[in-house]
Scaffold this active site. Structure first.
Site, PDB file in Angstrom:
ATOM      1  N   LYS A 159       0.741  -1.251  -0.288  1.00 31.41           N
ATOM      2  CA  LYS A 159      -0.324  -0.067  -0.582  1.00 31.41           C
ATOM      3  C   LYS A 159       0.971   1.129  -0.288  1.00 31.41           C
ATOM      4  O   LYS A 159       1.648   1.161   0.751  1.00 31.41           O
ATOM      5  CB  LYS A 159      -1.118  -0.419   1.350  1.00 31.41           C
ATOM      6  CG  LYS A 159      -2.322   1.396   1.578  1.00 31.41           C
ATOM      7  CD  LYS A 159      -2.929   1.140   2.492  1.00 31.41           C
ATOM      8  CE  LYS A 159      -3.954   2.111   2.772  1.00 31.41           C
ATOM      9  NZ  LYS A 159      -4.755   1.585   4.240  1.00 31.41           N
ATOM     10  N   SER A 239      -9.351   1.750   3.417  1.00 35.92           N
ATOM     11  CA  SER A 239      -8.342   2.633   2.668  1.00 35.92           C
ATOM     12  C   SER A 239      -7.368   1.717   1.245  1.00 35.92           C
ATOM     13  O   SER A 239      -6.752   2.199   0.704  1.00 35.92           O
ATOM     14  CB  SER A 239      -8.035   2.898   3.347  1.00 35.92           C
ATOM     15  OG  SER A 239      -7.205   3.173   3.904  1.00 35.92           O
ATOM     16  N   SER A 263      -9.819  -0.821   7.299  1.00 31.87           N
ATOM     17  CA  SER A 263      -8.934   0.206   5.811  1.00 31.87           C
ATOM     18  C   SER A 263      -8.622  -1.711   5.528  1.00 31.87           C
ATOM     19  O   SER A 263      -8.519  -1.603   4.464  1.00 31.87           O
ATOM     20  CB  SER A 263      -8.493   0.385   6.451  1.00 31.87           C
ATOM     21  OG  SER A 263      -9.013   1.938   6.192  1.00 31.87           O
TER      22      SER A 263
END
Length: 545
Positions: A159, A239, A263
């Site tokens: 990420k 996210s 997330s």
């Protein structure tokens, strides 16, 4: 029922009325977390990135990929697509595959599917320009018997809020476009065990604590990530959106996400993969762009539970620079010991309110067939007051610490306020959905005593939510859907794992989520594996096979 970051009964209590006093409005604004929730599908203001040039992105690989033809790709698909790490390693040991071709296979798929075509998903922000050469070296190292771990030679996506030396770490924000860094602690752990860092995955900008009115999966750097089970129809979850989409679409062996509250669980559920939110402090947070030093944690996102355990073990380790990092004795390693834990004889609390979901009911029946004991419970009527204020106050303190200690020294932004001002200079390209949550951070203030009280109340209430029924019914864990109880698990610092449990009438993936007490990762992995193997609910997205 749509997927929400978490569902609180108190949102109904504080529903807006014209007659409410300012005090009640303020109270609602501190507890209403819809701005950072997984949202229903909405029209996108922006789809493609304005900051990624495909020609530049692929320039380092053009020569190396010339000999990797469509025929080569098709021949390798049965060996790689949907395979777990032990199977990939066996193919390599047997001479059917190499780390170089494994890496080229994923690069080929990313180029084929990820951007600027009718199937594009916009899940990858950046690629490691050295990864093919690094993969070739892994093939040499294997011949020299240097394989150190199951993760050796496996191409992993991070990420893009996780530092790594080969690429910038942007958190999806233009203000961090040139943020060159050293490796985060967990990235160094992965490398030490032989993993290949393939690239960076898109994310909801600033880990979804920025705009408030934007869809999941949007960032100014990466554009709009799309769900492979329904492009522009099904929400990606946030996210860690790019991580979830890339893993599900077989663009990498596995990915690393991060979670403050939902997330990892949200995009994992929404993309039919396995996502683990560990106990806070089990994995280091050093070198990761923060929201909240109280609640943040990285975690593995994989197509199956076996790979999840391997990833967790590869990243595990005590970090003296992370004040929540934990040192403790284990009875075994996560990648080897989890299969010893089954659901047989375990007592799981199930939430009566969720029994309207047919997939949840089916999952419970499947667990009963495996010997699990199911106890239906009502949710405890506890609130999580000032949850958003906790995030506001933490990020106000924690982001400057990251920018000072772990970011590129040449960056002009040093605080949340600096980022706000930076974005105002070119708002169309830097914040098309606004920056309401960042503005809320700057406006929020509290004394140390008030901040401590907020944290203590949230943790106490979160633990009450789980501990009260646990003691009353002698429970081993809880069963939820997607990220529905992620908020309570976050503040209680309880770990959770989600595993595919099927698809609803619209084809949207759903996850069965196991939640248990701190440092119960081995049990969670074992229970999830038991359910996964009994049901095998994951189906790869059909347009990306």
């Amino acid at each position: 029922m749509k997927s929400f970051l978490f569902i609180f009964t108190f949102l109904l209590i504080f529903s807006c009325k014209n007659s409410e006093s300012k005090t009640e409005d303020d109270k609602k604004s501190s507890t209403d977390i819809s701005a950072i929730s997984t949202k229903d599908f909405r029209e996108f203001k922006v789809l493609d990135s304005k900051h990624i040039n495909s020609s530049d992105l692929w320039m380092p690989y053009n020569t190396a990929l010339e000999s990797f033809t469509e025929n080569t790709y098709e021949n390798l698909k049965p060996l790689i697509l949907e395979q777990d790490i032990p199977t990939l390693q066996k193919h390599i040991r047997d001479g059917k595959l190499s780390y170089e071709n494994l890496t080229k296979f994923y690069l080929y798929r990313i180029r084929k599917f990820d951007r600027e075509n009718d199937l594009s998903l916009n899940s990858v922000i950046a690629l490691n320009p050295n990864v093919i050469e690094e993969a070739k070296q892994k093939d040499i190292d294997l011949k020299n018997k240097m394989l150190k771990h199951h993760i050796f030679g496996m191409p992993i996506l991070l990420k893009d809020n996780i530092n790594t030396s080969a690429m910038s770490t942007t958190a999806g924000a233009v203000a961090l476009k040139d943020n060159k860094t050293d490796d985060a602690f967990i990235v160094q752990r992965l490398k030490d065990r032989g993993a290949l860092i393939l690239g960076k995955a898109n994310l909801s900008e600033w880990a979804y604590f920025f705009c408030g009115d934007c869809p999941s999966g949007y960032s100014a750097i990466g554009g709009q990530t799309l769900n492979p089970y329904g492009r522009k129809i099904i929400d990606t979850g946030g996210s860690s959106s790019g991580s979830g989409v890339a893993v599900s679409s077989n663009f990498c062996v596995a990915a690393v996400g991060s979670e403050t509250s939902g997330s990892i669980l949200s995009p994992s559920s929404q993309n039919s993969i396995v996502g683990l939110k560990p106990t806070i402090g089990l994995l280091s947070r050093s070198g990761i762009v923060p929201i909240s030093s109280t609640l943040d944690t990285p975690g593995p996102m994989t197509k199956n539970v076996t790979d999840n355990a391997i990833m967790l073990e590869a990243m595990f380790g005590y970090d003296a620079n992370d004040f929540k990092s934990k040192e403790f004795k284990r009875s075994g390693t996560y990648d080897e010991g989890f299969k010893d834990f089954s659901v047989k004889g375990k007592r799981f609390g199930t939430f009566k309110r969720l029994m309207e979901d047919s997939l949840y009911v089916r999952a419970i029946e499947d667990l009963k067939l495996k010997g699990a004991i199911i106890v239906e419970i009502e949710e405890e009527k506890v609130e999580l007051p000032d949850f958003l204020r906790l995030l506001n106050l933490d990020m106000k303190n924690d982001l400057p610490v990251y920018l000072s200690a772990s970011a590129d020294k040449s960056l002009m932004v040093k605080s949340v306020q600096d980022v706000i001002e930076f974005n105002k200079k070119d708002s169309i390209n830097t914040m098309p959905y606004g920056q309401k949550l960042f503005e809320g951070i700057v406006a929020d203030n509290a004394t140390d005593e008030e901040f401590d009280a907020i944290k203590n109340t949230l943790k106490t209430n979160g633990k009450l939510f789980f501990d009260t029924p646990t003691k009353a019914h002698n429970l081993d864990g809880f069963l939820s859907i997607n990220n529905y109880h992620a908020g309570f698990a976050a503040v209680a610092e309880y770990p959770a794992i989600t595993v595919p449990m099927g698809y609803n009438e619209k084809g949207a993936p759903r996850g069965l989520t196991f939640i248990s007490e701190p440092l119960s990762e081995m049990e969670l992995l074992g229970w999830a594996y038991d359910y996964e193997q009994a049901t095998k609910k994951r189906v790869a997205p059909k347009n990306y096979n």
